[in-house]
Design an enzyme around this catalytic site. Structure first.
Site, PDB file in Angstrom:
ATOM      1  N   SER D  45       0.729  -0.973   0.036  1.00  0.00           N
ATOM      2  CA  SER D  45       0.057  -0.118  -0.045  1.00  0.00           C
ATOM      3  C   SER D  45       0.941   1.180  -0.013  1.00  0.00           C
ATOM      4  O   SER D  45       1.878   1.418   0.972  1.00  0.00           O
ATOM      5  CB  SER D  45      -0.833   0.003   1.305  1.00  0.00           C
ATOM      6  N   GLU D  46       0.733   2.185  -0.940  1.00  0.00           N
ATOM      7  CA  GLU D  46       1.609   3.179  -1.105  1.00  0.00           C
ATOM      8  C   GLU D  46       1.985   3.941   0.274  1.00  0.00           C
ATOM      9  O   GLU D  46       2.751   4.920   0.360  1.00  0.00           O
ATOM     10  CB  GLU D  46       1.334   4.295  -2.192  1.00  0.00           C
ATOM     11  N   ASN D  47       0.784   4.007   0.913  1.00  0.00           N
ATOM     12  CA  ASN D  47       1.322   4.815   2.215  1.00  0.00           C
ATOM     13  C   ASN D  47       1.927   4.088   3.354  1.00  0.00           C
ATOM     14  O   ASN D  47       2.235   4.638   4.514  1.00  0.00           O
ATOM     15  CB  ASN D  47      -0.151   4.994   3.020  1.00  0.00           C
ATOM     16  N   SER D  87       8.699   4.064   0.071  1.00  0.00           N
ATOM     17  CA  SER D  87       7.489   3.400  -0.819  1.00  0.00           C
ATOM     18  C   SER D  87       7.403   3.626  -2.028  1.00  0.00           C
ATOM     19  O   SER D  87       7.442   2.940  -3.017  1.00  0.00           O
ATOM     20  CB  SER D  87       6.178   3.792  -0.037  1.00  0.00           C
TER      21      SER D  87
END
Lengths: 217, 229, 217, 229
Positions: D45-47, D87
């Site tokens: 998840s990019e967060n 990320s």
């Protein structure tokens, strides 16, 4: 589960002439067992991208001694007279890169960036032949990204998904190198169960690691 | 007191409270012994430690805890480790209050050469170019002359470490400040005359009025300061 | 020892018109107490650099609601209709930046790099008016570094030297922002004794942090 | 089986063993439910989470463990956290085997538009531009048409997300592969004819011989696959 390989298998994966990134700073944080296996299999013509070539008989110094290396990209070779001598004799080609620029070029290679714009080296011999870009009245060198065929990583702990941790000054170039190679081989001190390394303690995700070398027996 | 101790004790007065400081290999590392009382400094080593401390007791050395010269060090409470990209993000990004580096030459424009002597074995610049380009203050700690030849020269004859003007040069004879208007003699070592300094300096050196004698940080055996405490 | 300050003191340090980086992703990892104090003191004309503006009533959304913000640099404002409405009404100026470019521009600002060379945004509206640099046959946008007057950081643990840790997805932009501001103010969940955070667990060195907000009482 | 489930189950067949995969907000997140048996995938998840898992049991949600849409998720054993710069280093640097994203339009050149409709509220691109520029494979999961209008069009009328050609488009009617030589119809949904697909597509679509019916990943209730196990 993914399975671990022997150091000799790791050395067999790496062909002569390969371009390697090898973690470590004066052999602290360097994967010694994979290096020993490369020496044992008589590897030839390697390009080594690393901070330094350590000292004769230690870390990358062992590859230099054994004649495995054709080219070195490093920030410092002063601790290894063998590297210096082989450079003067034309046996090894050496490219010197400021240490911070080396780390950032590797990171750029691993992060998909087109290059690094650094003030380091402006107005010195390092700038010769390089593109200088002026931004807001300051000059920056445009330094190209670095990538390799293999990254040889020394870790402290690894779990069964190949997540890695490092200890103290043994991290150094390992985390960025793990981003920047087609094949990442990690040599851990310990292998622990999945879940034994908390998510916030992982420094390199196992998703980046292709092969794990088994624990020393 | 030998020349190295003198230089280290003068440089130690440049340490500011609650700052991050990098000490180069060799003479500069001596500065850590003379942190003035009441001054809290975090020493950074470019190989990835903030808050390194003295060498551990015999038999308690950690192979993963070395300084940039590869020597065993300890860590003070509150120390942290950094990878090389982050370590140099701090160096290049201006987060170091000061770096103390050895020098081969400093010229009239305040440029430093300290990484290469052409015609001899080439060592490489290591982290020196990043440190000089990035630290907020660059203090050069070196002998005033080597084998009778001045190390402060009109124009560098050795390859420069950076285009940038260093902050201060501390030698066994003097404290010299490079300015936009040339080198200025700020202090003289105890018992050294301005004439002696000028005679050993290979570049024009401005003298403005009375030149005070160097102050020195106290001797550690007489109650040392603290690193990150 | 360094001493901690109250959130109200932190808010007083920040003048109207200041340029702030604020950590968080949809208010996860956002320093809520400093934000509440900024709202309470009636801050005006702030520039906020952040991933997003959260939702009304949460995190940065509270600054938007209270009219503290004149300019937003973010990757996404879609979760906050108030930001969108104020943008259309001309009350808030918004610069949209791809999320990875935003993180890397902040890192460049903190790491002393002259800019970022990224493939992201090439051939899109993001490239308009920007310098495109071709390297090895690929095009990259030259994106400028970002810095701020203040970085408002949310941490999990802090020790007396202001070393910081983060938890899970609450790290997000906090570690890079702690590199890129003249004054870094950290709001921790917990404050622990020096030495209680092991060296390898520290994610932001206390050497980067100027002020620590005291624990919630 | 509704259109979303059909799309998710077809996309799930694109998951490769031991790879890192990013699922966009909305329809793409459904793909995680249909990981084929024997396939081990780490969902990013990019967060800043690698290895996120299903939403925790009621009352055990962690406010610091959310996906890119802000929804509570869990973490599988072996998960790790990343800051945003790291990320996106993974995303931009080609370390994602695949990203699955929703789409507003895909054109004849295989370009995706999925972040902005001019004249409406502007949301921002979030991580979409980096994901499309950086992932090794970009799979678009979307309805074939919206309100009767084709979403596969000759030329984008909405702002592009990237200049890059996406890898595959999976809709409720078809699987379409953009190639250097235009769009190719690879598969048709169960019970859908080639003619129906062509009639609902706004761009030239090459048909090469017999077009097979979509295969689908098994229903999860009938023994699901595993995420990072």
């Amino acid at each position: 589960m993914r399975s671990a390989i022997k150091a000799t298998e790791a050395a067999r994966l790496i062909p002569d002439g390969a371009r390697l990134m090898i973690g470590g700073f004066l052999a602290v944080g360097t994967p010694e067992r994979v290096i020993d296996a490369l020496v044992a299999r008589g590897a030839r013509g390697l390009t080594v991208i690393a901070n330094d070539t350590a000292r004769p008989g230690t870390g990358i110094g062992k590859l230099i001694d054994a004649g495995c290396v054709a080219r070195v990209v490093a920030s410092h070779i002063g601790t290894n007279p063998a590297t210096q001598r082989k450079m003067l004799e034309g046996e090894i080609e050496v490219e010197l890169v400021p240490q911070g620029t080396l780390a950032e070029r590797i990171r750029a290679g691993g992060a998909g960036l087109g290059g690094v714009l650094t003030p380091t080296g402006v107005g010195t011999v390092v700038a010769e032949g390089k593109r200088v870009i002026e931004l807001n009245g300051r000059e920056y060198l445009l330094e190209p990204p670095l990538r390799a065929d293999f990254a040889l990583i020394r870790a402290h702990e690894a779990d069964y998904f190949f997540n890695l941790t490092y200890r103290l000054a043994a991290a150094n170039f390992n985390p960025v190198m793990a981003l920047a190679a087609e094949c990442v081989i990690a040599e851990p001190d310990e292998i622990v169960p999945l879940g034994a390394i908390p998510p916030d303690a992982v420094r390199t995700s196992g998703a980046l690691v292709h092969h794990l070398v088994e624990r020393r027996h | 007191m030998d020349a190295k101790e003198l230089i280290a004790r003068r440089v130690a007065l440049e340490l500011h409270d609650w700052t991050l400081v990098n000490l180069g290999i060799g003479l500069p590392t001596l500065v850590a012994r003379y942190v003035p009382p009441g001054i809290r400094v975090a020493f950074q080593s470019e190989n990835g430690i903030i808050g390194f401390g003295a060498r551990p007791p015999e038999g308690m050395e950690d192979p993963a805890l070395v300084d940039a010269g590869g020597g065993f060090v300890g860590a003070v409470p509150g120390a942290c480790s950094l990878d090389s990209a982050t370590s140099f993000a701090l160096i290049r990004g201006g987060h170091l209050d000061m770096t103390v580096l050895g020098g081969l030459q400093v010229d009239a424009r305040g440029r430093l050469a300290n990484w290469m002597v052409p015609g001899t074995m080439v060592a490489g610049m290591g982290g020196a170019m990043d440190l000089v380009a990035g630290a907020r203050r660059v203090v050069v700690a070196m002998q005033h002359a080597a084998r009778g030849r001045p190390k402060i020269v009109r124009e560098l004859t050795l390859p420069a470490t950076a285009a940038r003007r260093v902050t201060l040069v501390v030698t066994d004879l003097a404290v010299v400040e490079p300015t936009g208007d040339g080198l200025v003699l700020r202090e003289r070592a105890p018992g050294v005359t301005v004439e002696q300094i000028l005679a050993t300096t290979g570049a024009p050196l401005r003298v403005e009025g009375e030149v005070p004698e160097m102050r020195l940080a106290p001797d550690p055996s007489a109650g040392a300061g603290q690193a990150l405490r």
